[in-house]
Write an enzyme that holds these catalytic residues in place. Sequence first.
Site, mmCIF file in Angstrom:
data_model
loop_
_atom_site.group_PDB
_atom_site.id
_atom_site.type_symbol
_atom_site.label_atom_id
_atom_site.label_comp_id
_atom_site.label_asym_id
_atom_site.label_seq_id
_atom_site.Cartn_x
_atom_site.Cartn_y
_atom_site.Cartn_z
ATOM 1 N N LEU A 68 -0.976 3.619 -1.579
ATOM 2 C CA LEU A 68 -2.235 4.358 -1.498
ATOM 3 C C LEU A 68 -2.824 4.317 -0.091
ATOM 4 O O LEU A 68 -3.448 5.280 0.358
ATOM 5 C CB LEU A 68 -3.244 3.771 -2.500
ATOM 6 N N SER A 75 1.096 -6.371 -2.458
ATOM 7 C CA SER A 75 0.606 -4.991 -2.455
ATOM 8 C C SER A 75 -0.530 -4.780 -1.452
ATOM 9 O O SER A 75 -1.572 -4.216 -1.787
ATOM 10 C CB SER A 75 0.138 -4.579 -3.862
ATOM 11 N N TYR A 105 13.368 -9.901 -10.106
ATOM 12 C CA TYR A 105 13.540 -8.680 -9.329
ATOM 13 C C TYR A 105 14.939 -8.097 -9.547
ATOM 14 O O TYR A 105 15.932 -8.819 -9.581
ATOM 15 C CB TYR A 105 13.325 -8.942 -7.840
#
Length: 324
Positions: free
Chosen positions: A220, A214, A53
């Site tokens: 979304l 996610s 990361y």
Amino acid sequence: MEYSYLGKSGLKVSRLCLGTMNFGPETEEKDAFKIMDAALDAGINFFDTANVYGHDRKGWTEEIIGRWFQQGGGRREKVVLATKVYGDMKNENDGPNAGSGLSAYKIRRHLDASLQRLQTDHIELYQMHHVDRNVSWDELWGVFESVVDRGQVDYIGSSNFAGWHIAVAQAEAKARRFLGLVSEQHLYNLNERSAELEVLPAAQELGLGVIPWSPLAGGLLGRNALAGTGSRSARAKEKVEQNRAKLEQFAALSRELGEKEDVIALAWVLSHPAVTAPIIGPRTLEQLEDALRVPEVKLTDDVLAKLNEIFPGPGKPAPEAYAW
């Protein structure tokens, strides 16, 4: 905050896991410190990161967490820390062994580097970020047994494994009289439910706690998706258009329930019995504060049925999903 055992281990973790992938590239260090402090104050003791990361500056996120630990105040002692190994750490001078993978050589070197960046002497949960098909389980369990014996790592987890990978890993660990995997970090959300076919049943049967990544499908399933004020990438906008009918129904149901879409989406993930803690990746304190209510939101059977109609899953686990 609610807590749960992580898989078959005796380790208790919060039912929300703080994801740190945004720290550095998207969230400045001072703001990352505030988010981690607020999460800890709210009872979130489970923090997830990875050695890669930091986008182009790999290791950056671990460095930020390490500096936060060094502020003291019991920060390190209160955190169940999870990081990962597998990706190509281009700055670690691996020579011909550079690249992605899980060799014993790579795991030892990259674990030492993560510990240095994190400014700690141990990691509670060390996760394989991906499967390495070139490495045997004899090699993997051998090196993981050694780092556990040395006290550098408490537990081993996997990420992005298939159901059969989990089954083989646990069988090989049992043959060595080793604890094996205690968790699987996997893609799982209302719009991507393929994990229900084999991964979630395998995890439940073999004693792994599932840590969904996610859970909002990259924004979304967030409150701003239809308004277009969330992610502005062309790919994100395309996904919204592809799923607009479902998202409009989801938004209507959320309004009916008096909750924001992201709260409902996270509560749905958390309702699955295989799930220990979804990963929340707030970029701001406000986003963290909104997520903190999720464990309190209990979805009724009627609401779960409506969500299943809007976002249908595979219906049955394997092999019933594709056999008689």
